[in-house]
Design a protein around this motif. Structure first.
Motif, PDB file in Angstrom:
ATOM      1  N   ALA A 148     -17.173  -8.806  13.706  1.00 19.13           N
ATOM      2  CA  ALA A 148     -16.368  -8.248  11.942  1.00 19.13           C
ATOM      3  C   ALA A 148     -17.784  -7.758  11.941  1.00 19.13           C
ATOM      4  CB  ALA A 148     -15.877  -9.449  11.375  1.00 19.13           C
ATOM      5  N   MET A 149     -19.222  -8.494  11.989  1.00 20.35           N
ATOM      6  CA  MET A 149     -20.378  -9.134  11.258  1.00 20.35           C
ATOM      7  C   MET A 149     -21.316  -7.917  11.401  1.00 20.35           C
ATOM      8  SD  MET A 149     -21.558 -12.449  10.575  1.00 20.35           S
ATOM      9  CE  MET A 149     -19.870 -13.593   9.339  1.00 20.35           C
ATOM     10  N   ALA A 150     -20.724  -7.233  12.683  1.00 18.04           N
ATOM     11  CA  ALA A 150     -21.200  -6.533  13.560  1.00 18.04           C
ATOM     12  C   ALA A 150     -20.907  -4.834  13.543  1.00 18.04           C
ATOM     13  CB  ALA A 150     -21.334  -6.807  14.980  1.00 18.04           C
ATOM     14  N   MET A 151     -19.813  -4.650  12.859  1.00 17.12           N
ATOM     15  CA  MET A 151     -18.942  -3.143  11.601  1.00 17.12           C
ATOM     16  C   MET A 151     -18.893  -3.765  10.323  1.00 17.12           C
ATOM     17  SD  MET A 151     -15.608  -4.116  13.803  1.00 17.12           S
ATOM     18  CE  MET A 151     -14.902  -2.381  12.748  1.00 17.12           C
ATOM     19  N   GLY A 152     -19.969  -4.633   9.764  1.00 16.41           N
ATOM     20  CA  GLY A 152     -20.347  -4.058   8.722  1.00 16.41           C
ATOM     21  C   GLY A 152     -19.419  -5.642   7.771  1.00 16.41           C
ATOM     22  N   TRP A 153     -18.665  -6.160   8.191  1.00 15.16           N
ATOM     23  CA  TRP A 153     -17.817  -7.297   7.453  1.00 15.16           C
ATOM     24  C   TRP A 153     -18.969  -8.616   6.721  1.00 15.16           C
ATOM     25  CZ3 TRP A 153     -16.401 -12.207   8.845  1.00 15.16           C
ATOM     26  CH2 TRP A 153     -15.554 -13.119   7.534  1.00 15.16           C
ATOM     27  N   ARG A 154     -19.038  -8.784   5.114  1.00 10.29           N
ATOM     28  CA  ARG A 154     -19.861  -9.724   4.412  1.00 10.29           C
ATOM     29  C   ARG A 154     -18.886 -10.867   3.966  1.00 10.29           C
ATOM     30  NH1 ARG A 154     -22.213  -7.706   8.185  1.00 10.29           N
ATOM     31  NH2 ARG A 154     -24.169  -6.823   8.350  1.00 10.29           N
ATOM     32  N   PRO A 155     -18.744 -11.464   4.415  1.00 14.16           N
ATOM     33  CA  PRO A 155     -17.850 -12.287   3.844  1.00 14.16           C
ATOM     34  C   PRO A 155     -18.786 -13.333   2.711  1.00 14.16           C
ATOM     35  CG  PRO A 155     -17.993 -13.491   6.017  1.00 14.16           C
ATOM     36  CD  PRO A 155     -18.851 -12.286   5.729  1.00 14.16           C
ATOM     37  N   ASP A 156     -18.387 -14.134   2.038  1.00  9.65           N
ATOM     38  CA  ASP A 156     -18.823 -15.025   0.629  1.00  9.65           C
ATOM     39  C   ASP A 156     -19.433 -16.236   1.470  1.00  9.65           C
ATOM     40  OD1 ASP A 156     -18.754 -13.160  -1.001  1.00  9.65           O
ATOM     41  OD2 ASP A 156     -17.065 -14.160  -2.684  1.00  9.65           O
TER      42      ASP A 156
END
Length: 282
Positions: A148-156
């Motif tokens: 998900a992070m590789a797809m641009g997802w950035r959680p808190d």
């Protein structure tokens, strides 16, 4: 203490050759042996891990890139931010199928009968399966989040992230006992694979992909009261991607119910799983 466990501490002529241990020690020892066996199985059959991860990763790519531009998020925002926590919940929800498949495979191959013939606690066999699945779930979540992070997802970050991770594992923990119980009921691995027909509508009629308020009223009510919808909504808030919830009580108290629903499932299905295991030879 069982006879076999006593023999571990006594040598010929009753001479003690090792320190005696209590029943609690042997319970944890039995659980660890089951866990070690389960992890060794995954180590020797890596294709099973690949299959378990392949479907949710493919779903992330499909819904995120193919349908993402056409999806609407209540209150605005990027659909990927809405989707990713839901995909993590879906992975945990589908996990009960994997649990049931492994349990029914062991049952039909006589592995569980062999365990029952040994002087080990029946609860250790069930608990060992649960611990193994939780460890695998941690690996699944870690790989999913990296994708998900590789797809641009950035959680808190911070405590919210850890709390969301914990809620996801809490849901998986509850569904483990559903899987164990079903695995002891179905006759063969092929029948366990048919449980996908139950899991698919369970995840689709929820807030994993679409907010309930965007559905027809009656369907939105069903989706809102789906236990996995509470976990999906709660983890979105904790990951820092909140979505405007509906006006119903269940949607307004998603964080509370994300803890209560798994507790109810565990209270119902854990005793059923242990009881079913104990009655196998009757």
């Amino acid at each position: 203490m069982s006879t076999a466990h006593t023999l571990k501490a006594d040598g010929p002529a009753g001479l003690s050759t090792a320190p005696a241990h209590g029943s609690t020690f042997w319970l944890f020892s039995d659980v660890w042996n089951i866990v070690r066996r389960g992890l060794t199985y995954y180590q020797r059959q890596p294709v099973n891990i690949a299959w378990q991860l392949g479907f949710p990763i493919l779903s992330v790519l499909l819904y995120g890139y193919v349908f993402g531009s056409a999806m609407t998020v209540p209150g605005g925002g990027d659909y990927k931010d809405f989707l990713m926590p839901g995909m993590f919940v879906m992975t945990m929800a589908f996990g009960f199928i994997n649990t049931a498949t492994v349990v029914v495979y062991d049952s039909t191959k006589g592995v569980i009968d062999r365990f029952r013939s040994m002087p080990m606690s029946s609860s250790a066999v069930v608990a060992g399966r649960g611990v193994t699945d939780l460890l695998v779930a941690c690996a699944e979540l870690a790989i999913m989040m990296l994708t998900a992070m590789a797809m641009g997802w950035r959680p808190d970050g911070g405590w919210g992230f850890l709390a969301a991770f914990g809620l996801l594992l809490w849901l998986r923990f509850a569904l483990i006992w559903v899987g164990v119980w079903l695995g002891l009921l179905v006759p063969n691995p092929e029948a366990a694979g048919g449980l996908f027909a139950v899991a698919f509508p369970l995840t689709m009629i929820s807030s994993i992909f679409v907010a309930p308020q965007l559905m027809p009223d009656w369907l939105g009510w069903v989706a809102a009261w789906n236990p996995i919808s509470s976990t999906a909504a709660a983890t979105r808030d904790l990951f820092g991607t909140p979505v405007g919830g509906g006006d119903s009580w269940i949607e307004q108290h998603a964080l509370l119910m994300s803890g209560v629903w798994p507790l109810i499932l565990t209270a119902v299905f854990l005793p059923l799983a242990v009881r079913r295991f104990q009655r196998l030879s009757r």
